[in-house]
Enzyme design. Sequence first.
Site, PDB file in Angstrom:
ATOM      1  N   SER A 110      -7.619   5.443   4.931  1.00 51.75           N
ATOM      2  CA  SER A 110      -6.234   5.773   4.600  1.00 51.75           C
ATOM      3  C   SER A 110      -5.973   7.277   4.708  1.00 51.75           C
ATOM      4  O   SER A 110      -6.850   8.091   4.392  1.00 51.75           O
ATOM      5  CB  SER A 110      -5.950   5.322   3.159  1.00 51.75           C
ATOM      6  OG  SER A 110      -4.779   5.934   2.675  1.00 51.75           O
ATOM      7  N   TYR A 137       0.129   7.679   7.326  1.00 53.65           N
ATOM      8  CA  TYR A 137       1.448   7.802   6.692  1.00 53.65           C
ATOM      9  C   TYR A 137       2.096   8.997   7.358  1.00 53.65           C
ATOM     10  O   TYR A 137       1.432  10.016   7.602  1.00 53.65           O
ATOM     11  CB  TYR A 137       1.300   8.075   5.195  1.00 53.65           C
ATOM     12  CG  TYR A 137       1.106   6.835   4.337  1.00 53.65           C
ATOM     13  CD1 TYR A 137       1.925   5.730   4.477  1.00 53.65           C
ATOM     14  CD2 TYR A 137       0.121   6.808   3.357  1.00 53.65           C
ATOM     15  CE1 TYR A 137       1.756   4.605   3.675  1.00 53.65           C
ATOM     16  CE2 TYR A 137      -0.056   5.686   2.545  1.00 53.65           C
ATOM     17  CZ  TYR A 137       0.773   4.595   2.712  1.00 53.65           C
ATOM     18  OH  TYR A 137       0.610   3.486   1.928  1.00 53.65           O
ATOM     19  N   THR A 163       1.467   3.010   9.379  1.00 56.15           N
ATOM     20  CA  THR A 163       2.080   2.135   8.371  1.00 56.15           C
ATOM     21  C   THR A 163       3.597   2.305   8.414  1.00 56.15           C
ATOM     22  O   THR A 163       4.111   3.413   8.269  1.00 56.15           O
ATOM     23  CB  THR A 163       1.523   2.459   6.972  1.00 56.15           C
ATOM     24  OG1 THR A 163       0.118   2.179   6.991  1.00 56.15           O
ATOM     25  CG2 THR A 163       2.181   1.616   5.893  1.00 56.15           C
ATOM     26  N   LYS A 262       1.368  -1.215  11.172  1.00 57.16           N
ATOM     27  CA  LYS A 262       1.026  -2.026   9.990  1.00 57.16           C
ATOM     28  C   LYS A 262       2.278  -2.222   9.146  1.00 57.16           C
ATOM     29  O   LYS A 262       2.903  -1.237   8.716  1.00 57.16           O
ATOM     30  CB  LYS A 262      -0.055  -1.312   9.175  1.00 57.16           C
ATOM     31  CG  LYS A 262      -0.418  -1.982   7.857  1.00 57.16           C
ATOM     32  CD  LYS A 262      -1.661  -1.334   7.264  1.00 57.16           C
ATOM     33  CE  LYS A 262      -2.061  -1.936   5.931  1.00 57.16           C
ATOM     34  NZ  LYS A 262      -1.237  -1.475   4.803  1.00 57.16           N
ATOM     35  N   HIS A 286       1.953  -5.094   2.533  1.00 57.38           N
ATOM     36  CA  HIS A 286       1.289  -4.090   1.702  1.00 57.38           C
ATOM     37  C   HIS A 286       0.660  -4.738   0.458  1.00 57.38           C
ATOM     38  O   HIS A 286       0.606  -4.139  -0.614  1.00 57.38           O
ATOM     39  CB  HIS A 286       2.300  -3.017   1.287  1.00 57.38           C
ATOM     40  CG  HIS A 286       1.794  -1.601   1.383  1.00 57.38           C
ATOM     41  ND1 HIS A 286       2.018  -0.796   2.481  1.00 57.38           N
ATOM     42  CD2 HIS A 286       1.085  -0.836   0.523  1.00 57.38           C
ATOM     43  CE1 HIS A 286       1.472   0.395   2.272  1.00 57.38           C
ATOM     44  NE2 HIS A 286       0.897   0.400   1.093  1.00 57.38           N
TER      45      HIS A 286
HETATM   46  C1  FMN Z   1      -4.977   0.279  -4.337  1.00 56.33           C
HETATM   47  C2  FMN Z   1      -4.368   0.110  -2.990  1.00 56.33           C
HETATM   48  C3  FMN Z   1      -4.091   1.232  -2.222  1.00 56.33           C
HETATM   49  C4  FMN Z   1      -3.510   1.075  -0.957  1.00 56.33           C
HETATM   50  N1  FMN Z   1      -3.299   2.183  -0.174  1.00 56.33           N
HETATM   51  C5  FMN Z   1      -2.786   2.024   1.066  1.00 56.33           C
HETATM   52  C6  FMN Z   1      -2.660   3.134   1.948  1.00 56.33           C
HETATM   53  O1  FMN Z   1      -3.019   4.261   1.603  1.00 56.33           O
HETATM   54  N2  FMN Z   1      -2.114   2.921   3.168  1.00 56.33           N
HETATM   55  C7  FMN Z   1      -1.708   1.672   3.591  1.00 56.33           C
HETATM   56  O2  FMN Z   1      -1.212   1.510   4.716  1.00 56.33           O
HETATM   57  N3  FMN Z   1      -1.855   0.596   2.784  1.00 56.33           N
HETATM   58  C8  FMN Z   1      -2.396   0.738   1.560  1.00 56.33           C
HETATM   59  N4  FMN Z   1      -2.579  -0.357   0.764  1.00 56.33           N
HETATM   60  C9  FMN Z   1      -2.252  -1.690   1.287  1.00 56.33           C
HETATM   61  C10 FMN Z   1      -3.466  -2.285   2.002  1.00 56.33           C
HETATM   62  O3  FMN Z   1      -3.773  -1.578   3.172  1.00 56.33           O
HETATM   63  C11 FMN Z   1      -3.251  -3.751   2.373  1.00 56.33           C
HETATM   64  O4  FMN Z   1      -2.074  -3.866   3.137  1.00 56.33           O
HETATM   65  C12 FMN Z   1      -3.166  -4.666   1.160  1.00 56.33           C
HETATM   66  O5  FMN Z   1      -4.052  -4.244   0.150  1.00 56.33           O
HETATM   67  C13 FMN Z   1      -3.512  -6.081   1.570  1.00 56.33           C
HETATM   68  O6  FMN Z   1      -3.386  -6.950   0.494  1.00 56.33           O
HETATM   69  P1  FMN Z   1      -4.623  -7.449  -0.407  1.00 56.33           P
HETATM   70  O7  FMN Z   1      -4.921  -6.322  -1.340  1.00 56.33           O
HETATM   71  O8  FMN Z   1      -4.086  -8.636  -1.096  1.00 56.33           O
HETATM   72  O9  FMN Z   1      -5.773  -7.734   0.522  1.00 56.33           O
HETATM   73  C14 FMN Z   1      -3.172  -0.224  -0.484  1.00 56.33           C
HETATM   74  C15 FMN Z   1      -3.481  -1.341  -1.270  1.00 56.33           C
HETATM   75  C16 FMN Z   1      -4.080  -1.189  -2.497  1.00 56.33           C
HETATM   76  C17 FMN Z   1      -4.427  -2.424  -3.291  1.00 56.33           C
END
Ligand code: FMN
Length: 403
Positions: A110, A137, A163, A262, A286
């Site tokens: 990330s 981002y 994203t 994404k 997300h």
């Molecule tokens: C704690 C956390 C931080 C996340 N940070 C980002 C991020 O920095 N960039 C991003 O594109 N998605 C981020 N996401 C979304 C994840 O990339 C992903 O789309 C999502 O966790 C998928 O769902 P799941 O947790 O049910 O597998 C984050 C998700 C979580 C749980």
Amino acid sequence: MARLDRCLNIYDLRAAAKRRLPKGVFEFVDRATEDHLALANNRNAFERIKLRHRALVDVSKRSVATTLFGKPASLPMAIAPTGAAGLCWHEGELELAKAAARSKIPLTLSTASMTSMEKIAEHGGPGVGGRLWFQLYVWKQRELSHQLIERANRNGFEALIVTVDSPVSANREYNTHNGFGLPFNPTVRFTLDMMRHPAWVTGVLMKYFTSIGFPRHENYPDDYRKSVLSGVGAHDAMRADSLDWNDIAKFRDIWPGILMLKGVNRPDDAVKALSYGIDGIVVSNHGGRNMDSAAATLDVLPEIAEAVGDRMTLILDSGVRRGSDIVKALALGAKAVLTGRATLYGTAVGGEAGALKAISILKNEADKTMAYTGCRTVDEITTDIFFGQREGNRLRDQAVAAF
Ligand SMILES: Cc1cc2nc3c(=O)[nH]c(=O)nc-3n(C[C@H](O)[C@H](O)[C@H](O)COP(=O)(O)O)c2cc1C
């Protein structure tokens, strides 16, 4: 690692992570937004699908292996970008990267990670058999993003994932209730929360203090990296609500590798992405963390798959907690899934070993599901394994018939 031995599925890892992390950190990882409708929808969509057992197929030589963008992957899965991995474990992103490399699946780093991309490339990159993707981002000052893209390229990342589902920050009210926030803001409530979790304080926070000081977003541009604790708006600067297709065209110009978006959830957007030279799409909401009324990704996947055919790689995330979920996503047109929370829970419990455990649980469950449904290779996974028609399709067909 006795604790890990007792974790037999992702829900066990979640329960162990809940015990280990301060409430503020755990809920930041585990919860979603507003009324948690999208979070529940994502799970319901997987749970609604019932599969049919196929008897008397010799599945003794089955394999869950696949190829992603022409290269082998041991499982149709990659690690999703999560900014908080470095709060689950000291340099948690590095632990995830090592686990991904060992498991022969790609790791997405990330923009908001707390370990620098240089370190990830050194210890989790191609040199140790790893495949690295970088999530972007987009900063309001576009040239900062362009610099970041060049940095990812210099560090050998094979794919860039932009994203596109986060034009504004989400209403995650529980963070305020917990006194927890990023940028890190040690409120009285969160300080008390940390004191109740001394193992986390010594195992995570103190390790940062004794090396670099306060954990920082190591991939942010210099000015913002310094401000993580003081909170001079790095997050706001990163939420570019002006992001549009012109930016995507520019990214395509300057990024020579695989380019993915994404957070695309509409067939028309997916088709448009094709015309911008996009190689793949992550159908994602997300993890239900942004728009609470978002449709389940599994529900929108089939129409996107129908629209783009095999002209681009479709990856699905949001809600994967069982290996059978991976099989269901593949049957509906995904080439692979990303896991966010499932592998983060593992990281929170045991660093690299915990992440490996989460990956092996999902792999083992996917393998069993393939065996039950008579699939020897991932290419044999189709909707033929579904029992009946999915509710969404049936309702649509009825509507068409009535018309
Ligand atoms: C704690 C956390 C931080 C996340 N940070 C980002 C991020 O920095 N960039 C991003 O594109 N998605 C981020 N996401 C979304 C994840 O990339 C992903 O789309 C999502 O966790 C998928 O769902 P799941 O947790 O049910 O597998 C984050 C998700 C979580 C749980």
